[in-house]
Design a protein around this motif. Structure first.
Motif, PDB file in Angstrom:
ATOM      1  N   UNK A   1       0.820  -1.211   0.000  1.00 20.52           N
ATOM      2  CA  UNK A   1       0.000   0.000   0.000  1.00 20.52           C
ATOM      3  C   UNK A   1       0.856   1.265   0.000  1.00 20.52           C
ATOM      4  N   UNK A   2       2.108   1.146   0.351  1.00 27.71           N
ATOM      5  CA  UNK A   2       2.995   2.311   0.365  1.00 27.71           C
ATOM      6  C   UNK A   2       3.381   2.741  -1.052  1.00 27.71           C
ATOM      7  N   UNK A   3       3.417   1.803  -1.980  1.00 35.42           N
ATOM      8  CA  UNK A   3       3.839   2.130  -3.344  1.00 35.42           C
ATOM      9  C   UNK A   3       2.861   3.099  -4.022  1.00 35.42           C
ATOM     10  N   UNK A   4       1.546   2.819  -4.080  1.00 36.70           N
ATOM     11  CA  UNK A   4       0.648   3.804  -4.691  1.00 36.70           C
ATOM     12  C   UNK A   4       0.585   5.107  -3.885  1.00 36.70           C
ATOM     13  N   UNK A   5       0.724   5.008  -2.553  1.00 35.10           N
ATOM     14  CA  UNK A   5       0.728   6.222  -1.740  1.00 35.10           C
ATOM     15  C   UNK A   5       1.906   7.123  -2.074  1.00 35.10           C
ATOM     16  N   UNK A   6       3.079   6.527  -2.234  1.00 34.35           N
ATOM     17  CA  UNK A   6       4.263   7.309  -2.603  1.00 34.35           C
ATOM     18  C   UNK A   6       4.114   7.894  -4.009  1.00 34.35           C
ATOM     19  N   UNK A   7       3.540   7.114  -4.925  1.00 29.36           N
ATOM     20  CA  UNK A   7       3.318   7.625  -6.287  1.00 29.36           C
ATOM     21  C   UNK A   7       2.335   8.797  -6.261  1.00 29.36           C
ATOM     22  N   UNK A   8       1.301   8.702  -5.448  1.00 29.25           N
ATOM     23  CA  UNK A   8       0.322   9.779  -5.321  1.00 29.25           C
ATOM     24  C   UNK A   8       0.983  11.044  -4.782  1.00 29.25           C
ATOM     25  N   UNK A   9       1.791  10.907  -3.730  1.00 30.11           N
ATOM     26  CA  UNK A   9       2.464  12.086  -3.163  1.00 30.11           C
ATOM     27  C   UNK A   9       3.426  12.714  -4.169  1.00 30.11           C
ATOM     28  N   UNK A  10       4.146  11.900  -4.912  1.00 26.24           N
ATOM     29  CA  UNK A  10       5.056  12.425  -5.931  1.00 26.24           C
ATOM     30  C   UNK A  10       4.294  13.168  -7.018  1.00 26.24           C
ATOM     31  N   UNK A  11       3.198  12.585  -7.485  1.00 27.59           N
ATOM     32  CA  UNK A  11       2.387  13.228  -8.510  1.00 27.59           C
ATOM     33  C   UNK A  11       1.762  14.522  -7.991  1.00 27.59           C
ATOM     34  N   UNK A  12       1.323  14.516  -6.738  1.00 24.18           N
ATOM     35  CA  UNK A  12       0.746  15.728  -6.149  1.00 24.18           C
ATOM     36  C   UNK A  12       1.781  16.841  -6.079  1.00 24.18           C
TER      37      UNK A  12
END
Length: 156
Positions: free
Chosen positions: A23-34
């Motif tokens: 679950x950390x992988x999509x969360x990190x991708x979301x934060x990077x994209x944000x």
């Protein structure tokens, strides 16, 4: 998610830890994209909102905007469409949350294949929303609000 889980689990982590880490992988991708959106994207089609306010090209009267919103929120049509969208999106989220386990349990698919099939269902929703929006725009272009409503009724 199941493919990420499998990759982390194959690297030697126990199953319960791999599931949490996946679950950390999509969360990190979301934060990077944000952060990238915040730093590099335009605020409006006309440019940065901060620059437009400096040049006085974009002036917003807060009272007029608030009054227009309050008048619109009292409209029954607005609430009917809002509730209908909420019900539709709620069903979509419910299906997306259980479809992988359903395919895994009922059809004996591996977790990875069930995840891919579940993701295809989510991608289908992206296509259907776009097609519905196009149909609504075409109906609105030629027949006004009545055309939008007929497109909505037919596609629903």
């Amino acid at each position: 998610m199941p493919l990420i889980y499998s990759g982390i689990k194959q690297s030697g982590r126990p199953g319960f830890t791999a599931w949490r880490w996946s679950f950390m992988v999509p969360g990190a991708m979301f934060l990077l994209l944000a952060m990238m959106t915040l730093l590099f994207a335009q605020d409006t089609p006309n440019g940065s909102y901060r620059d437009l306010r400096k040049t006085r090209a974009a002036q917003v009267d807060g009272k007029k905007t608030l009054l227009a919103a309050v008048r619109n929120y009292r409209s029954a049509k607005t609430w009917v469409l809002t509730l209908n969208y909420g019900y539709c999106f709620g069903v979509e989220l419910t299906i997306n949350s259980i479809i992988v386990s359903y395919f895994f349990d009922q059809f004996g698919l591996t977790l990875e294949i069930a995840g891919i099939v579940g993701a295809v269902f989510g991608l289908m929703n992206l296509f259907c929303r776009s097609a519905g929006g196009l149909a609504s725009d075409l109906g609105g272009k030629y027949f006004g609000m009545r055309g939008r409503l007929w497109a909505y009724f037919i596609l629903q």
